[in-house]
Design a protein around this motif. Sequence first.
Motif, short mmCIF file in Angstrom:
data_model
loop_
_atom_site.label_atom_id
_atom_site.label_comp_id
_atom_site.label_asym_id
_atom_site.label_seq_id
_atom_site.Cartn_x
_atom_site.Cartn_y
_atom_site.Cartn_z
N TYR A 71 -6.04 0.71 -2.36
CA TYR A 71 -4.92 -0.22 -2.49
C TYR A 71 -4.92 -1.26 -1.36
O TYR A 71 -4.64 -2.44 -1.60
CB TYR A 71 -3.59 0.54 -2.49
N ALA A 72 -5.21 -0.83 -0.15
CA ALA A 72 -5.20 -1.75 0.98
C ALA A 72 -6.28 -2.81 0.83
O ALA A 72 -6.03 -4.01 1.07
CB ALA A 72 -5.40 -0.97 2.29
N THR A 95 0.81 -1.22 0.00
CA THR A 95 0.00 0.00 0.00
C THR A 95 0.85 1.27 0.00
O THR A 95 0.63 2.15 -0.85
CB THR A 95 -0.96 -0.01 1.20
#
Length: 304
Positions: A216-217, A98
């Motif tokens: 993203y995470a 991330t």
Amino acid sequence: MEVGVTCRNKKDITLLKIIKKNLFNIFLAIIFFFIICITLYPFLNVLAISLNDPIDTMRSVNFIIPRKFTFSNYIYVFTQNDLLTPFLMSIARTFIGTPVSVICTAMIGYVLSRRDFYFNKLFTFLFIITMYVSGGLVPEYLLMSRTLHLNNSFLVYILPGVVWVYNIILVRAFIDGLPYALQEAAMLDGANDFKIWYKVILPLCKPVLATVALFYAVGQWNSFMDTYLYARKLPTLQYVLYEIMESAKIHIDPHAVTQTTQNAVSPMSVRMAITIIATVPILLVYPFLQKYFVGGMTIGAVKD
């Protein structure tokens, strides 16, 4: 008698005035309550099924409160495999992938937003094309396995998805909305491009960077197909849970309940338990990022 009736009429009139005055607020409260109910019901239903007795699950006796609580579904999930190593692998790829992705996305978005970058429109167009045209699974597999030799390598979790074009567009659009005078003032003070990006642009981009980081995470945490294709020797939590879910092929006859089947599990309950296990960790991230979603450009501009 007449005095009592008059007082009652005055109270009724006052109550009607209050209702009329707050009618719109009451209407909004009802709408919001309805939205909250339909939003929470699926999650509560999944939680109830994961904690539900398998026989009740087979009979579809589940709403938001299980009739009979049981942890047999979670016990089944945690006893089938060693989840500690896959859990640590998922955490590692999320906490490493991330920040790397956010930094690269912020750099690319800043470069594409620069007015003095002559090819910004060309590169933006080339990036956008990749959102509609893909090379396909076979060329991607050959690239990862034969050209880059990333099979069973931790880098296969980081490099292929280091940037998403959609997130680049988000960051570029946010930077385009910032006053360009801030960059010009930094240039007059002798700041180079990297210092402008690091000290001027990044502090102002906290809301969009928090949003991109969350995207993203979630993508890193939920991904399991890359493990299935390239890194089965480095299994992640999602991949192991997927294998457990596929192996949970237990069929219980609801009309033939015996004492030996009370501690059994049903495939539906196991799937819901896996959903809860995979969802709860990422839900814990939201409160820490929520404060960055609010805030203005002016507030960030006056910070030191």
